[in-house]
Design an enzyme around this catalytic site. Structure first.
Site, PDB file in Angstrom:
ATOM      1  N   ASP A 189      42.690  19.853  18.683  1.00  0.00           N
ATOM      2  CA  ASP A 189      43.837  20.251  18.071  1.00  0.00           C
ATOM      3  C   ASP A 189      44.646  19.190  17.612  1.00  0.00           C
ATOM      4  O   ASP A 189      44.564  17.972  18.084  1.00  0.00           O
ATOM      5  CB  ASP A 189      44.801  21.087  18.906  1.00  0.00           C
ATOM      6  CG  ASP A 189      45.594  22.078  18.219  1.00  0.00           C
ATOM      7  OD1 ASP A 189      45.570  22.025  16.899  1.00  0.00           O
ATOM      8  OD2 ASP A 189      46.453  22.625  18.551  1.00  0.00           O
TER       9      ASP A 189
ATOM     10  N   HIS B 212      40.940  16.693   9.264  1.00  0.00           N
ATOM     11  CA  HIS B 212      39.835  17.563   9.711  1.00  0.00           C
ATOM     12  C   HIS B 212      38.814  16.670   9.670  1.00  0.00           C
ATOM     13  O   HIS B 212      37.573  16.572  10.420  1.00  0.00           O
ATOM     14  CB  HIS B 212      39.583  18.855   9.035  1.00  0.00           C
ATOM     15  CG  HIS B 212      40.782  19.942   9.090  1.00  0.00           C
ATOM     16  ND1 HIS B 212      41.297  20.024  10.270  1.00  0.00           N
ATOM     17  CD2 HIS B 212      41.366  20.732   8.487  1.00  0.00           C
ATOM     18  CE1 HIS B 212      42.109  21.178  10.401  1.00  0.00           C
ATOM     19  NE2 HIS B 212      42.215  21.314   9.061  1.00  0.00           N
TER      20      HIS B 212
ATOM     21  N   LEU C 184      22.171  16.515  27.254  1.00  0.00           N
ATOM     22  CA  LEU C 184      23.274  17.211  26.789  1.00  0.00           C
ATOM     23  C   LEU C 184      23.287  18.294  26.091  1.00  0.00           C
ATOM     24  O   LEU C 184      22.642  18.276  24.971  1.00  0.00           O
ATOM     25  CB  LEU C 184      24.185  15.847  26.337  1.00  0.00           C
ATOM     26  CG  LEU C 184      25.603  16.337  25.850  1.00  0.00           C
ATOM     27  CD1 LEU C 184      26.552  16.666  27.126  1.00  0.00           C
ATOM     28  CD2 LEU C 184      26.317  15.453  25.076  1.00  0.00           C
TER      29      LEU C 184
HETATM   30  C1  IPE Z   1      43.067  26.416  18.079  1.00  0.00           C
HETATM   31  O1  IPE Z   1      43.789  25.636  17.431  1.00  0.00           O
HETATM   32  C2  IPE Z   1      41.616  26.571  17.629  1.00  0.00           C
HETATM   33  C3  IPE Z   1      40.878  25.333  17.373  1.00  0.00           C
HETATM   34  C4  IPE Z   1      41.418  24.169  17.895  1.00  0.00           C
HETATM   35  C5  IPE Z   1      39.650  25.559  16.728  1.00  0.00           C
HETATM   36  P1  IPE Z   1      45.113  26.419  16.628  1.00  0.00           P
HETATM   37  O2  IPE Z   1      45.902  25.263  15.880  1.00  0.00           O
HETATM   38  O3  IPE Z   1      44.152  27.374  15.568  1.00  0.00           O
HETATM   39  O4  IPE Z   1      45.603  27.275  17.666  1.00  0.00           O
HETATM   40  P2  IPE Z   1      47.193  27.626  17.579  1.00  0.00           P
HETATM   41  O5  IPE Z   1      47.329  28.392  16.125  1.00  0.00           O
HETATM   42  O6  IPE Z   1      48.028  26.581  17.560  1.00  0.00           O
HETATM   43  O7  IPE Z   1      47.341  28.597  18.785  1.00  0.00           O
HETATM   44  C1  IPE Z   2      42.376  21.694  14.696  1.00  0.00           C
HETATM   45  O1  IPE Z   2      43.413  21.092  14.004  1.00  0.00           O
HETATM   46  C2  IPE Z   2      41.435  22.010  13.939  1.00  0.00           C
HETATM   47  C3  IPE Z   2      41.238  23.505  13.508  1.00  0.00           C
HETATM   48  C4  IPE Z   2      42.139  24.469  14.135  1.00  0.00           C
HETATM   49  C5  IPE Z   2      40.445  23.757  12.660  1.00  0.00           C
HETATM   50  P1  IPE Z   2      44.776  21.957  13.338  1.00  0.00           P
HETATM   51  O2  IPE Z   2      44.349  22.179  11.880  1.00  0.00           O
HETATM   52  O3  IPE Z   2      44.854  22.945  14.285  1.00  0.00           O
HETATM   53  O4  IPE Z   2      45.917  20.738  13.489  1.00  0.00           O
HETATM   54  P2  IPE Z   2      47.481  21.181  13.561  1.00  0.00           P
HETATM   55  O5  IPE Z   2      47.596  21.846  14.853  1.00  0.00           O
HETATM   56  O6  IPE Z   2      47.879  21.929  12.379  1.00  0.00           O
HETATM   57  O7  IPE Z   2      48.137  19.670  13.562  1.00  0.00           O
HETATM   58 MG    MG Z   3      46.408  23.483  15.800  1.00  0.00          MG
END
Ligand code: IPE
Ligand code: IPE
Ligand code: MG
Length: 238
Positions: free
Chosen positions: A22, A39, A133
């Protein structure tokens, strides 16, 4: 289904390490970059992480890369993510295989573009004999969806009463042990529908670091922390 593991220094290490990747978006925002570049940086980080995780003696490494709820994001971001997954699989499978890692995907197979799905199947097949792994990419994964899908499979089979084991046998990857340690980056303190059933006795580790900045030192810190945990599973301290 959780087993303790020790490395050669008798240090307790997770057999299954799971990471909620995240903070890609905020990492990009901080740099005044488009979210997709965040990303991209996040996926790049994975290459090295597979190597590091393997070096630590971890047997299963799962990452939450796209949730069943992430489809609600703007189409441009979703399409961009799917393209990044395509690129990552095409260009990284060879290196991952060379590390002795088997690639597996975990999640619902609907909604994923057909060509990406084919690529995912190919990557799984191409690396299936690697056994150092298991590198598990959770794409279109949701813990609730996984439970519902398992229950529906059991209903279809005509079974009326179910046990925990019946449910488990019908999960996406029934042979994978429960995660021992779940790391979440970026400062959010929630599971967001990851390994819902499987995390019943997982240990958690949270860091404020955004995923693209997560490095070897951070990983070591998390593993060090885990090694000092006392897991009791509801029993008494040994
Ligand atoms: C959780 O992250 C999903 C992934 C990392 C793939 P999100 O960014 O989607 O989760 P919320 O919305 O903060 O809970
Ligand atoms: C995690 O990064 C990746 C996915 C959920 C696809 P985010 O896209 O949720 O990044 P933030 O939380 O907005 O910083
Ligand atoms: Mg996120």
């Amino acid at each position: 289904m959780t087993t303790e593991n020790e490395n050669e220094n008798n240090k307790k290490i997770p057999k299954h390490l799971a990471i909620i990747l995240d903070g890609n978006g905020r990492w990009a925002k901080k740099r005044h970059l488009p979210r997709l570049l965040g990303h991209r940086a996040g996926l790049r980080k994975l290459e090295n992480m597979v190597r590091l995780v393997k070096r630590e003696g971890i047997r299963y490494f799962s990452v939450y890369a796209f949730s069943t709820e992430n489809w609600t994001r703007p189409k441009m971001e979703v399409d961009g993510l799917m393209s990044l997954f395509r690129f990552y699989i095409r260009h990284k499978v060879e290196e991952i295989k060379a590390e002795g890692a088997r690639i597996r995907f975990c999640g619902r197979k609907n909604k994923i573009p057909e060509d990406l799905l084919e690529q995912m199947n190919w990557a799984e097949e191409y690396t299936k004999d690697q056994n150092i792994l298991d590198f598990i990419l959770c794409i279109n994964y949701g813990g609730r969806a996984e439970i519902i899908d398992a229950v529906n499979k059991i209903i279809d089979s005509g079974q009326k009463n179910i046990t925990e084991e019946d449910l488990r046998k019908n999960f996406y990857l029934p042979d994978v042990p429960d995660p021992d340690l779940i790391i979440r980056t970026s400062g959010e303190l929630r599971l967001s529908n990851f390994w819902l059933w499987e995390s019943a006795y997982s240990e958690y580790y949270f860091t404020d670091t955004y995923w693209p900045d997560f490095d070897e030192a951070e990983l070591k810190k998390a593993l060090e922390d885990y090694a000092g945990r006392d897991r009791r599973y509801g029993g008494l301290k040994k």
